[in-house]
Design an enzyme around this catalytic site. Sequence first.
Site, PDB file in Angstrom:
ATOM      1  N   HIS A  59      -7.349 109.269  18.795  1.00  0.00           N
ATOM      2  CA  HIS A  59      -8.685 109.818  19.092  1.00  0.00           C
ATOM      3  C   HIS A  59      -9.304 109.128  20.334  1.00  0.00           C
ATOM      4  CE1 HIS A  59      -7.763 110.835  14.937  1.00  0.00           C
ATOM      5  NE2 HIS A  59      -8.279 111.956  15.148  1.00  0.00           N
ATOM      6  N   GLU A 240      -3.821 119.635  13.749  1.00  0.00           N
ATOM      7  CA  GLU A 240      -3.315 118.567  13.345  1.00  0.00           C
ATOM      8  C   GLU A 240      -2.238 118.731  12.216  1.00  0.00           C
ATOM      9  OE1 GLU A 240      -7.132 115.500  13.854  1.00  0.00           O
ATOM     10  OE2 GLU A 240      -6.548 116.287  11.961  1.00  0.00           O
TER      11      GLU A 240
END
Length: 279
Positions: A59, A240
Amino acid sequence: MAKITASVYSSHVPAIGAALDNGKSGEDYWKPLFAGYDYSKEWIRENKPDVVLLVYNDHASAFDSNFVPTFAIATGEEFQPADEGWGPRPVPVVKGHSRLAAHIAQSVIQDEFDLTVVNSLDVDHGLTVPLSLMFGQPEEWPCLVIPVAVNVVLYPPPSGKRCFAFGEALKRAVESFDEDLNVQIWGTGGMSHQLQGPRAGLINKEFDNAFLDRLADDPQALVDIPHIDYVRQAGSEGIELVMWLVARGAMQSKVVQKHRFYHVPASNTAVGHMILENP
């Protein structure tokens, strides 16, 4: 030879790590979520792996918008918890298995996957939260961990079909390693959630549970789901879930389901969790 014995699937919501780190796991809001991992902690104690291949997405901690590899493997000896803007999580350093990681890179690249090799990186909540959910808060992690990063942040991410095939290549790589190792592969991220825009807070229980059904019993039904369906059905961050297909691709076609858990909400996110064993 090394052998993949099981796969673990789990969301990696950053607020879960914050709840653990700040002593809030016993609060009414969080109790039902953490109770869903009670069986998993007992199972992992009885089935402790030597190495975990942990499939996750970074991230913007190790990579940024200038460089985001589609698939990457970290070959270092250890990986520090990343500072994601409020300091690193107070969790142990993640220790790797450099020789196995290098072997996997060699094998997978020769198997026609353009895998990026990373010698050092810091690991963020995408990797450390699943470790905390499974192992609690130990002084050190009880197994070695090889980070396997997948791009689900910048368009275009890899297709579910490509991710499943990547998992199959990882399985071949592990099984050709010349050391007797008990290896698990973990797929992390998801389930349905959207963090921004008019649909922020979207959760689709029907889609999530259908995905869990098929993941265990009919994964081939999932590999051709197009990106746009993840966005429409599971929110912008639902993509995801393709990382779960990497882990499932590394397993045998027929598996034994040991545990399944689903909970909403956790910080406006649906949390899914499953443990599958090879027979």
